[in-house]
Structure formats: C-alpha cells, structure tokens
Design a protein around this motif. Structure first.
Motif, PDB file in Angstrom:
ATOM      1  N   GLU A 118       0.830  -1.202   0.000  1.00  0.00           N
ATOM      2  CA  GLU A 118       0.000   0.000   0.000  1.00  0.00           C
ATOM      3  C   GLU A 118       0.871   1.261   0.000  1.00  0.00           C
ATOM      4  O   GLU A 118       0.541   2.257  -0.665  1.00  0.00           O
ATOM      5  N   GLU A 119       1.983   1.225   0.719  1.00  0.00           N
ATOM      6  CA  GLU A 119       2.901   2.361   0.700  1.00  0.00           C
ATOM      7  C   GLU A 119       3.465   2.567  -0.704  1.00  0.00           C
ATOM      8  O   GLU A 119       3.633   3.705  -1.170  1.00  0.00           O
ATOM      9  N   ILE A 120       3.739   1.461  -1.401  1.00  0.00           N
ATOM     10  CA  ILE A 120       4.225   1.560  -2.780  1.00  0.00           C
ATOM     11  C   ILE A 120       3.160   2.181  -3.675  1.00  0.00           C
ATOM     12  O   ILE A 120       3.453   2.996  -4.554  1.00  0.00           O
ATOM     13  N   ARG A 121       1.912   1.799  -3.433  1.00  0.00           N
ATOM     14  CA  ARG A 121       0.824   2.377  -4.230  1.00  0.00           C
ATOM     15  C   ARG A 121       0.780   3.892  -4.096  1.00  0.00           C
ATOM     16  O   ARG A 121       0.521   4.613  -5.079  1.00  0.00           O
ATOM     17  N   LEU A 122       1.025   4.387  -2.892  1.00  0.00           N
ATOM     18  CA  LEU A 122       0.980   5.837  -2.674  1.00  0.00           C
ATOM     19  C   LEU A 122       1.995   6.571  -3.536  1.00  0.00           C
ATOM     20  O   LEU A 122       1.790   7.734  -3.894  1.00  0.00           O
ATOM     21  N   LEU A 123       3.079   5.878  -3.902  1.00  0.00           N
ATOM     22  CA  LEU A 123       4.072   6.506  -4.766  1.00  0.00           C
ATOM     23  C   LEU A 123       3.508   6.788  -6.153  1.00  0.00           C
ATOM     24  O   LEU A 123       3.989   7.687  -6.851  1.00  0.00           O
ATOM     25  N   SER A 124       2.515   6.021  -6.554  1.00  0.00           N
ATOM     26  CA  SER A 124       1.920   6.255  -7.874  1.00  0.00           C
ATOM     27  C   SER A 124       1.117   7.551  -7.908  1.00  0.00           C
ATOM     28  O   SER A 124       0.700   8.003  -8.978  1.00  0.00           O
ATOM     29  N   ASN A 125       0.880   8.146  -6.738  1.00  0.00           N
ATOM     30  CA  ASN A 125       0.184   9.443  -6.687  1.00  0.00           C
ATOM     31  C   ASN A 125       1.115  10.607  -7.015  1.00  0.00           C
ATOM     32  O   ASN A 125       0.654  11.734  -7.203  1.00  0.00           O
ATOM     33  N   LEU A 126       2.433  10.340  -7.060  1.00  0.00           N
ATOM     34  CA  LEU A 126       3.377  11.402  -7.377  1.00  0.00           C
ATOM     35  C   LEU A 126       3.296  11.700  -8.871  1.00  0.00           C
ATOM     36  O   LEU A 126       3.616  10.852  -9.701  1.00  0.00           O
ATOM     37  N   GLU A 127       2.894  12.911  -9.212  1.00  0.00           N
ATOM     38  CA  GLU A 127       2.670  13.234 -10.620  1.00  0.00           C
ATOM     39  C   GLU A 127       2.662  14.746 -10.826  1.00  0.00           C
ATOM     40  O   GLU A 127       2.529  15.534  -9.881  1.00  0.00           O
ATOM     41  N   THR A 128       2.799  15.133 -12.080  1.00  0.00           N
ATOM     42  CA  THR A 128       2.581  16.518 -12.487  1.00  0.00           C
ATOM     43  C   THR A 128       1.159  16.604 -13.034  1.00  0.00           C
ATOM     44  O   THR A 128       0.374  15.662 -12.909  1.00  0.00           O
ATOM     45  N   ARG A 181      -4.657   0.220  -9.903  1.00  0.00           N
ATOM     46  CA  ARG A 181      -3.593   1.033 -10.500  1.00  0.00           C
ATOM     47  C   ARG A 181      -2.738   0.233 -11.487  1.00  0.00           C
ATOM     48  O   ARG A 181      -1.898   0.813 -12.174  1.00  0.00           O
ATOM     49  N   ILE A 182      -2.922  -1.088 -11.530  1.00  0.00           N
ATOM     50  CA  ILE A 182      -2.123  -1.929 -12.429  1.00  0.00           C
ATOM     51  C   ILE A 182      -2.714  -1.846 -13.836  1.00  0.00           C
ATOM     52  O   ILE A 182      -3.827  -2.303 -14.088  1.00  0.00           O
ATOM     53  N   THR A 183      -1.960  -1.252 -14.747  1.00  0.00           N
ATOM     54  CA  THR A 183      -2.458  -1.040 -16.109  1.00  0.00           C
ATOM     55  C   THR A 183      -1.823  -1.977 -17.126  1.00  0.00           C
ATOM     56  O   THR A 183      -2.251  -2.025 -18.274  1.00  0.00           O
ATOM     57  N   HIS A 184      -0.779  -2.709 -16.736  1.00  0.00           N
ATOM     58  CA  HIS A 184      -0.123  -3.656 -17.630  1.00  0.00           C
ATOM     59  C   HIS A 184       0.142  -4.944 -16.858  1.00  0.00           C
ATOM     60  O   HIS A 184       0.766  -4.896 -15.800  1.00  0.00           O
ATOM     61  N   SER A 185      -0.322  -6.074 -17.369  1.00  0.00           N
ATOM     62  CA  SER A 185      -0.151  -7.347 -16.668  1.00  0.00           C
ATOM     63  C   SER A 185       0.472  -8.376 -17.605  1.00  0.00           C
ATOM     64  O   SER A 185       0.063  -8.503 -18.762  1.00  0.00           O
ATOM     65  N   PHE A 186       1.442  -9.117 -17.092  1.00  0.00           N
ATOM     66  CA  PHE A 186       2.120 -10.152 -17.863  1.00  0.00           C
ATOM     67  C   PHE A 186       2.183 -11.422 -17.015  1.00  0.00           C
ATOM     68  O   PHE A 186       2.655 -11.382 -15.881  1.00  0.00           O
ATOM     69  N   ASN A 187       1.682 -12.511 -17.562  1.00  0.00           N
ATOM     70  CA  ASN A 187       1.748 -13.800 -16.883  1.00  0.00           C
ATOM     71  C   ASN A 187       2.631 -14.730 -17.708  1.00  0.00           C
ATOM     72  O   ASN A 187       2.339 -14.987 -18.882  1.00  0.00           O
ATOM     73  N   LEU A 188       3.704 -15.212 -17.139  1.00  0.00           N
ATOM     74  CA  LEU A 188       4.671 -16.042 -17.854  1.00  0.00           C
ATOM     75  C   LEU A 188       4.289 -17.520 -17.763  1.00  0.00           C
ATOM     76  O   LEU A 188       4.270 -18.086 -16.676  1.00  0.00           O
ATOM     77  N   SER A 189       4.003 -18.107 -18.906  1.00  0.00           N
ATOM     78  CA  SER A 189       3.641 -19.527 -18.920  1.00  0.00           C
ATOM     79  C   SER A 189       4.884 -20.393 -19.052  1.00  0.00           C
ATOM     80  O   SER A 189       5.895 -19.960 -19.622  1.00  0.00           O
ATOM     81  N   PRO A 190       4.856 -21.622 -18.558  1.00  0.00           N
ATOM     82  CA  PRO A 190       5.976 -22.553 -18.755  1.00  0.00           C
ATOM     83  C   PRO A 190       6.129 -22.901 -20.239  1.00  0.00           C
ATOM     84  O   PRO A 190       5.227 -22.685 -21.046  1.00  0.00           O
ATOM     85  N   PHE A 191       7.292 -23.436 -20.582  1.00  0.00           N
ATOM     86  CA  PHE A 191       7.564 -23.813 -21.963  1.00  0.00           C
ATOM     87  C   PHE A 191       6.718 -25.018 -22.389  1.00  0.00           C
ATOM     88  O   PHE A 191       6.520 -25.961 -21.617  1.00  0.00           O
ATOM     89  N   ALA A 192       6.271 -24.993 -23.632  1.00  0.00           N
ATOM     90  CA  ALA A 192       5.662 -26.166 -24.253  1.00  0.00           C
ATOM     91  C   ALA A 192       6.784 -27.123 -24.677  1.00  0.00           C
ATOM     92  O   ALA A 192       7.950 -26.723 -24.720  1.00  0.00           O
ATOM     93  N   PRO A 193       6.469 -28.383 -24.998  1.00  0.00           N
ATOM     94  CA  PRO A 193       7.528 -29.335 -25.382  1.00  0.00           C
ATOM     95  C   PRO A 193       8.403 -28.843 -26.529  1.00  0.00           C
ATOM     96  O   PRO A 193       9.631 -28.971 -26.476  1.00  0.00           O
ATOM     97  N   GLU A 194       7.777 -28.251 -27.581  1.00  0.00           N
ATOM     98  CA  GLU A 194       8.579 -27.786 -28.717  1.00  0.00           C
ATOM     99  C   GLU A 194       9.472 -26.611 -28.334  1.00  0.00           C
ATOM    100  O   GLU A 194      10.605 -26.479 -28.824  1.00  0.00           O
TER     101      GLU A 194
END
Length: 463
Positions: A141-151, A182-195
């Motif tokens: 939550e403290e990290i979230r407050l940093l996202s309020n820093l803006e012009t 506040r999360i506007t970009h999400s990436f989920n890394l999947s394990p490798f397929a056999p190929e």
C-alpha cells in the motif's frame, strides 16, 4: 566437467541469469518488447507474474540492459520490508539525504521534490520490486501511494512488480483493491511447451559453442518438459545433470534415462495450473527521473536501534553511494562529542583489511549475486567500526564481511556488507538468522551489480 567433452566454451545451463543466453522463444522475446514499451510509454503500475523459475529474473535483467539511456532503474530486493521502512529505502536508493528520524510524510516530500527535478531534466525512473508476493499488504500500500506522485500531465514514477502467482491472490483481497486498480499492464509467464523446450535446450548449447548433432531430440525434450513442468530453472538443472551423465558414459547424446535419473536426484515438486502469457497494455506517458544507488538499513524505535555513539559500539542507519576504496591515509580524524581524535592505520587494521578484501571480492563477484547490507557508519566513527570487527558475532564469518567507503550529501560513510549469495533465497535465509543486535538495524539485500555501480560512480576501482 563436461564442457570439453561437448566442445563448449562455457557452461550452458547455469541457474543464475545470463543475459547473453536470453531465449526469445515461448513468447519471452515478445514479453520483453511489451515490457519495454509499457515502461517507456506507460502510466501506472506493471505486474509480471510467473511460477518460481519461470524466467522473471531474466526478464528483469534484460529490461535493465534494453531500457533507454534516459531511464534509471532502482531495485527493492528484500520482500520483508515493513511499511515504516519502504519509503526510506526508496529515498536512499535515490541518494536522498534522509535519516531515521524523518517521518514518512517528510520522506515522501523529498522523493517528490527529487523526481520533479529529474522530470524537468527529461529523465525517467522505474522501480523494480522483486518477490512482491512476499511483501506485507501494508508495504504494498505504501508503494501504491508513490503512484500518486505526478505533475498535471505525467506520473513521476513507473513501477514493475515481479512476483509468483501468490501475488495475484494477495491483490484479490478487498483491502488492497486500490493497488490492483492502479495496475495497467499485466504479464503472466507460462511454462515452456515441449517444442519450446527443445528449441531452448539446443539454443543454449549452440550459444556456448556446441557444433555437433543435437544433443537433445524431440523425445528427450519431452521428458525434460515432463519433469521440469516447463520451468526454465528446472530445465537448466535437468539439462546440466543429464549432460554430466552422458559425459560419464562417454556419450554425446542425452537419453531419457539420463533425464529421469537427473529428475529423481532433483526431487522437484509439482506446480499449480499453468497460465498463458497475457499482455494487457494501456498506453500512457511517463517522464520521470532518478539515480542509482543508496541504501536504507531500517527505521527502528530509538530504544532498539543500533546507533554509533562515542560511548558504545552501535551502528546507525544511513545511506550510501560508492567511492574509491584506495584512499586510506596514515591517520583518520574521528569526531566524538566535539573532540577530535586521531586514529592510526594500525588501530584500523581490521577495517583496512576488509576494505582491501572488498575490492578483491567486487572485482570477481557475479553481477547477479546478492549481499546483505548490515549497517552504515560515518567514517568519523572509524574506531567504532573497528571495534565491531574485533567483536564480530560468532554467527558471522569474518572473512565474508565487506566494507567500502561511500559519500552521500558530501559526507563520508562506511558501508558494511556480509557474504556473497548466488541466489536471493539463500541471502534471505541468512538474513532471517542474523543475530538480534544486527536485525535491529533492519538489514536487507543488495545486488552485487548495484554495489559495483555505487563504487565505480564515485571513483572506486572495479575491473
């Protein structure tokens, strides 16, 4: 052992991230490009989630290499930071002259003022938070407050949270919903397929000089996939042990038996359901700035805090950048309660020995390793640091205590570190077992690459 047998220039399957062996298959290359775009033009917070060993740390290292030169990166590598500590840590990473007595409001104001100054210079900063799933909700939550820093038009700080699937579970809790929004970009890394596993294995071998027929084929790659769950760290471990087994038999081909034996030796646990890589990019503008370096040891109640004084050996939490370590002089002036005392080199023998040892260590240390920041002390308290070294707790190995000189806001300090850890988990395990006297300063992890930059930035000698 098997490198000469297979004609390899170096180990192909080390578990520590090697950016020269970054594999762009299995959507990893696409993920990197999307992250670069999101950081350079995005707004809000970015989240990267994947199982242990899925490649999050490799992406983190690749980002540091590929980001534009006008973007600086700072790291939070210790997931156990309390909400009282996190802002101070970030402030010190930005080389701000804050101290333990300053309130969170005051620290936040200093961070904002600094970022505004960098914004005016058309620079950006991005904060990487590793192992975010282990952070207390209050710290997040403290990290979230940093996202309020803006012009009026721009955010002043871009943040990337790297974590295991438990991070998504934590973010689903109602009391942290503001951060999730506040999360506007999400990436989920999947394990490798056999190929992809087959392509990865052969890519790694070819990249380190192998020129013969493929050591792994479709069948054996399928066995690796089965026992590794498609996680790159497990693939590396199985491949390394399988190559060793083939070498011991004088073979240049890995068989299913080699892999099964390696898997039994490794005792991997099954992971949960796999997720596909998802890219959700919301375009925005980010122009911010800051500089590398610094460190925070922790904010504690004055009764429990270790502080250097003229009367007893204590260690005060402060900040650090890096400076030349070869600046030892015959005498050091120490100021205690207004009195000037001269400390000879002889009386600082242990400190000077560890400074020399630290230089040797950093010249050889792996950039991807970690060390524990024990404490900071003013160079004017050199006699107290020497006393600490004379009475090192039995739980610590004296030869693995490292010290270098550093300057912040025109003042000189000693930075005292402990040990060299190949992985973050090993460092955290040691951190958790430190004596209470050292824990009172809230020590935390530092990446070796950042330490080297600290030293070099201020004229220190690093090969």
């Amino acid at each position: 052992m098997y490198q000469e047998h297979f004609g390899l220039e170096r180990p192909p399957f080390k578990i520590t991230p090697d950016t020269s062996l970054f594999f762009e298959g299995s959507q990893r290359g696409a993920a990197l490009e999307a992250l670069l775009y999101a950081i350079s033009s995005g707004e809000g917070i970015i989240k990267v989630v994947g199982e242990v060993g899925s490649g999050k740390t490799m992406l983190c290292r690749m980002l540091e290499i590929r980001l534009s030169s006008n973007i600086d990166v700072i790291y939070i590598a210790n997931p156990s930071l309390s909400p009282d500590n996190i802002l101070h840590v970030i402030a010190h990473e930005l080389h701000l002259g804050v101290n333990n007595e300053m309130s969170k409001v005051d620290v936040m104001q200093q961070i904002q003022a600094y970022l505004l100054k960098k914004h005016a210079s058309n620079r950006q900063v991005v904060l990487f938070v590793e192992e975010a799933q282990s952070m207390p909700i209050e710290t997040l939550e403290e990290i979230r407050l940093l996202s309020n820093l803006e012009t009026d038009q721009n955010k002043l700080l871009q943040m990337v949270l790297f974590g295991q699937p438990e991070l998504d579970e934590k973010l689903s809790q109602p009391n942290i919903r503001q951060l999730k929004e506040r999360i506007t970009h999400s990436f989920n890394l999947s394990p490798f397929a056999p190929e992809d596993t087959l392509d990865y294995l052969n890519f790694r071998l070819r990249s380190v000089g192998y020129k013969g027929p493929n050591v792994f084929n479709k069948k054996t790659a399928g066995v690796v996939k089965k026992y590794s769950d498609g996680l790159t760290r497990r693939i590396n471990i199985l491949a390394d042990k399988s190559l060793l087994a083939a070498f011991s038999e004088g073979s240049h081909t890995v068989t299913p038996t080699h892999i099964i034996t390696a898997a039994k030796d490794s005792e991997f646990k099954k992971v949960g359901n796999n997720k596909n890589i998802i890219y959700v990019v919301v375009v925005a503008v980010l122009v911010v700035g800051a500089l590398f370096g610094g460190i925070y040891i922790g904010k504690q109640d004055s009764a429990n805090q270790i502080a250097i004084s003229s009367d007893s050996l204590q260690v005060k939490s402060v900040v650090t950048t890096g400076v030349k370590q070869e600046q030892a002089v015959s005498k050091t002036v120490v100021v205690n309660n207004g009195a000037r005392n001269e400390v000879s080199q002889e009386s600082m023998a242990l400190t000077l020995d560890r400074i020399k040892g630290t230089q040797q260590w950093l010249n050889l240390a792996d950039d991807n390793h970690y060390s524990i920041q024990l404490f900071m002390a003013r160079t004017s308290d050199a006699d107290k640091v020497e006393a600490f070294l004379q009475g090192v707790p039995a739980a610590l190995d004296f030869t693995k205590i490292y010290i270098y000189e550093t300057v912040i806001s025109g003042r000189a300090w000693y930075s005292v570190l402990y040990n060299d850890f190949a992985t973050q988990n090993l460092a955290i395990q040691t951190l958790d077992t430190l004596p209470a006297s050292l824990k009172a300063s809230a020590p935390y992890l530092r990446r070796t690459s950042v330490l080297k930059k600290d030293v070099s930035k201020n004229g220190g000698y690093i090969n």
